[in-house]
Design an enzyme around this catalytic site. Structure first.
Site, short mmCIF file in Angstrom:
data_model
loop_
_atom_site.label_atom_id
_atom_site.label_comp_id
_atom_site.label_asym_id
_atom_site.label_seq_id
_atom_site.Cartn_x
_atom_site.Cartn_y
_atom_site.Cartn_z
N ILE A 297 -32.30 53.81 72.31
CA ILE A 297 -33.45 53.38 71.54
C ILE A 297 -33.47 51.86 71.47
O ILE A 297 -32.44 51.24 71.29
CB ILE A 297 -33.29 54.01 70.13
CG1 ILE A 297 -34.62 54.39 69.54
CG2 ILE A 297 -32.51 53.21 69.17
CD1 ILE A 297 -34.48 55.64 68.72
N ASP B 17 -75.80 31.46 83.47
CA ASP B 17 -75.21 31.34 82.14
C ASP B 17 -76.21 30.67 81.20
O ASP B 17 -76.06 29.51 80.81
CB ASP B 17 -73.91 30.51 82.27
CG ASP B 17 -73.17 30.33 80.96
OD1 ASP B 17 -73.48 31.08 80.00
OD2 ASP B 17 -72.29 29.45 80.88
N GLN C 266 -30.09 35.43 75.39
CA GLN C 266 -29.45 35.56 74.09
C GLN C 266 -28.05 34.96 74.04
O GLN C 266 -27.51 34.69 72.96
CB GLN C 266 -29.39 37.05 73.69
CG GLN C 266 -30.75 37.68 73.52
CD GLN C 266 -31.61 36.93 72.51
OE1 GLN C 266 -31.21 36.71 71.38
NE2 GLN C 266 -32.79 36.47 72.95
N ASP D 102 -25.35 43.67 72.67
CA ASP D 102 -26.29 43.46 73.78
C ASP D 102 -26.75 42.02 73.91
O ASP D 102 -27.68 41.72 74.61
CB ASP D 102 -27.52 44.36 73.59
CG ASP D 102 -28.21 44.10 72.26
OD1 ASP D 102 -27.50 43.84 71.28
OD2 ASP D 102 -29.45 44.14 72.20
N THR E 21 -27.12 50.63 70.42
CA THR E 21 -27.62 52.01 70.52
C THR E 21 -28.52 52.14 71.74
O THR E 21 -29.63 51.62 71.76
CB THR E 21 -28.42 52.39 69.25
OG1 THR E 21 -27.66 51.99 68.12
CG2 THR E 21 -28.69 53.87 69.17
N LYS F 27 -40.75 35.80 71.47
CA LYS F 27 -41.31 37.13 71.75
C LYS F 27 -42.73 37.21 71.23
O LYS F 27 -43.24 36.29 70.62
CB LYS F 27 -40.49 38.20 71.03
CG LYS F 27 -39.17 38.53 71.67
CD LYS F 27 -38.65 39.78 71.00
CE LYS F 27 -37.31 40.20 71.55
NZ LYS F 27 -36.81 41.37 70.84
N ALA G 21 -36.76 43.47 62.49
CA ALA G 21 -37.12 44.63 61.68
C ALA G 21 -38.62 44.92 61.68
O ALA G 21 -39.21 45.16 60.63
CB ALA G 21 -36.61 44.46 60.25
#
Ligand code: SPV
Ligand code: MG
Length: 433
Positions: free
Chosen positions: A126, A205, A99, A93, A123, A45, A11
């Site tokens: 989307i 450097d 998964q 899905d 869906t 993720k 969400a």
């Protein structure tokens, strides 16, 4: 009594597909949302844009949702066994790839509690991943980017940072990902290295490239990426100068600065004792940290103290004494550096530091002790691993060889084998056409 319906979700970006799953679920009873924690999401993720509390505030106000509980793992089974729902709803899905294992475990758990899994058509128009892509293409704000490093440290066993010295290398750090054991693996952010910023400008450097110049390069990276950035602040200069550095970095949405406890003409640490290098006193460097902390405006910006004892041939005891003192002075993290290839001194430092301090983030830069894996580092309490110079070190030999080949052949035909095609370079950056 109403039946209980369990729906697990991230969400982060709300869209009609998710509302559809909830609406469908509500037809079977009271919807309980198993909201994945940041930690659970980060395992598989990218970190969500909104943190757990923000996502919870959104989800608990969606029509049909009766309760929101936290789901601490990608695996739904522990929560299904705990809450014993009559139904579990999921889009259809999850049958493929990574998964699938969680689908199997969910079916098993639901059978154990005497419930039923209902799969509803996914869906198609989307999905959240596409949203993430398009949000990334819009960019981010300095505040959001700045805060992300602390969120990553809190959510991941180890935060993985890649050196970047240009827009292009920033895009590599931003976009490169692979799948390993079903998990998406990618870099969490970028390291703005003094070594590669100087080298790519043909300069040594030694703090000769000033912050204003380095910010120009960083701006290129800021414009085309969204991930957090850690800035190599060298010695930080004089405390009075360091204040300005902190402000400049914060204003630009940089998450952290690492400052090293050396004074005088700084030389790259990987020279070790082969060049004259001087360490600051604990007192002076602690004051520099305190000055930086006083100057910072946001709560989340991090000042990380880099301990150079091992680089300068001193003991782990000396490094620990300094690290604890710097934390006491207000440092938000400690970077321990070494050029020993065994990594034994680093391991000893981390283990001994963690015995006394369980929370302060530890940063390592395994350029020489590069056989140690991220997992091994995480196991000894390291929080951030920085691959500090690899993009520049990879590109230089490639460019040098092509330049040489053109000279040898008196034309570029042979060298073009080692170059990306004209078509690919034209298509590399969206919008070039
Ligand atoms: C850098 O990348 O500039 C660093 C790390 O400071 S090291 O080169 O190892 O000193
Ligand atoms: Mg440096």
């Amino acid at each position: 009594m109403e039946k209980k319906v369990y729906i697990g979700m991230t969400a982060d970006v709300m869209h009609p597909g998710l509302i559809n799953v909830i609406t469908e679920g509500a037809k079977y009873g009271d919807v309980v949302i198993g909201l994945l924690t940041d930690k659970a999401i980060a395992e598989y993720k990218r970190l969500p844009y909104l943190n757990y509390e923000q996502r919870k505030a959104v989800v608990e106000n969606i029509k049909g949702v009766v309760e929101v509980v936290s789901q601490e793992d990608w695996n739904y089974a522990p929560n299904l066994l705990k809450y014993k729902p009559n139904f579990m709803i999921h889009g259809d899905d999850w049958n493929s790839s990574s998964q699938k294992q969680f689908r199997d475990l969910a079916f098993e758990a639901m059978a154990t509690v005497g419930g039923v899994v209902i799969e509803i058509p996914y869906t198609k128009e989307i999905n959240s991943s596409e949203f993430v892509e398009s949000i990334n293409s819009i960019g981010t704000t300095p505040q959001v980017r700045l805060k992300t490093l602390r969120r990553l440290i809190d959510s991941k066993p180890i935060v993985r940072i890649l050196e970047s010295h240009s827009g292009l290398t920033g895009l590599i750090a931003e976009k490169t990902n692979v799948e390993v054991d079903g998990k998406r693996v990618e870099f969490d952010g970028m390291w703005s290295s003094s070594l590669t910023d100087s080298t790519s400008k043909g300069k040594p450097d030694i703090e000769a490239v000033d912050i204003t110049t380095r910010m120009h390069g960083l701006t290129d990276m800021l414009e085309c990426t969204t991930k957090p950035i850690i800035y190599d602040g060298d010695t930080g200069g004089k405390p009075e100068h360091f204040e300005f550095t902190v402000r400049t970095l914060e204003r630009n949405g940089i998450s952290a600065v690492i400052v090293e406890d050396k004074i005088g003409l700084k030389k790259n640490s990987l020279f070790g004792t082969a060049v004259p290098q001087t360490q600051d006193s604990i007192e002076n460097f602690s004051n520099k940290i305190k000055t930086g902390k006083r100057a910072q405006v946001t709560e989340e910006f991090m000042i990380i103290a880099r301990v150079e004892s091992l680089i300068l041939g001193k003991s782990v005891d000396d490094a620990l004494e300094r690290a604890f003192a710097y934390v006491k002075a207000g440092a938000d993290g400690v970077m321990i550096h070494s050029k020993e290839s065994t990594g034994e001194d680093i391991i000893e430092f981390c283990e001994r530091f963690r015995k006394e301090d369980k929370v302060t983030p530890i940063v390592v830069v395994p350029s020489t002790f590069n056989h140690i894996t991220e997992e091994e580092f995480a196991n000894i309490g390291v929080n951030i691993v920085i691959y500090a110079n690899h993009m520049l070190r990879a590109s230089y030999p490639a460019m040098y060889n092509v330049a040489k080949q053109i000279l040898i052949d008196g034309r570029s035909l042979e060298a073009s084998e080692d170059c990306m095609s004209i078509k690919s370079i034209l298509e590399l950056i969206p919008g070039t056409k």
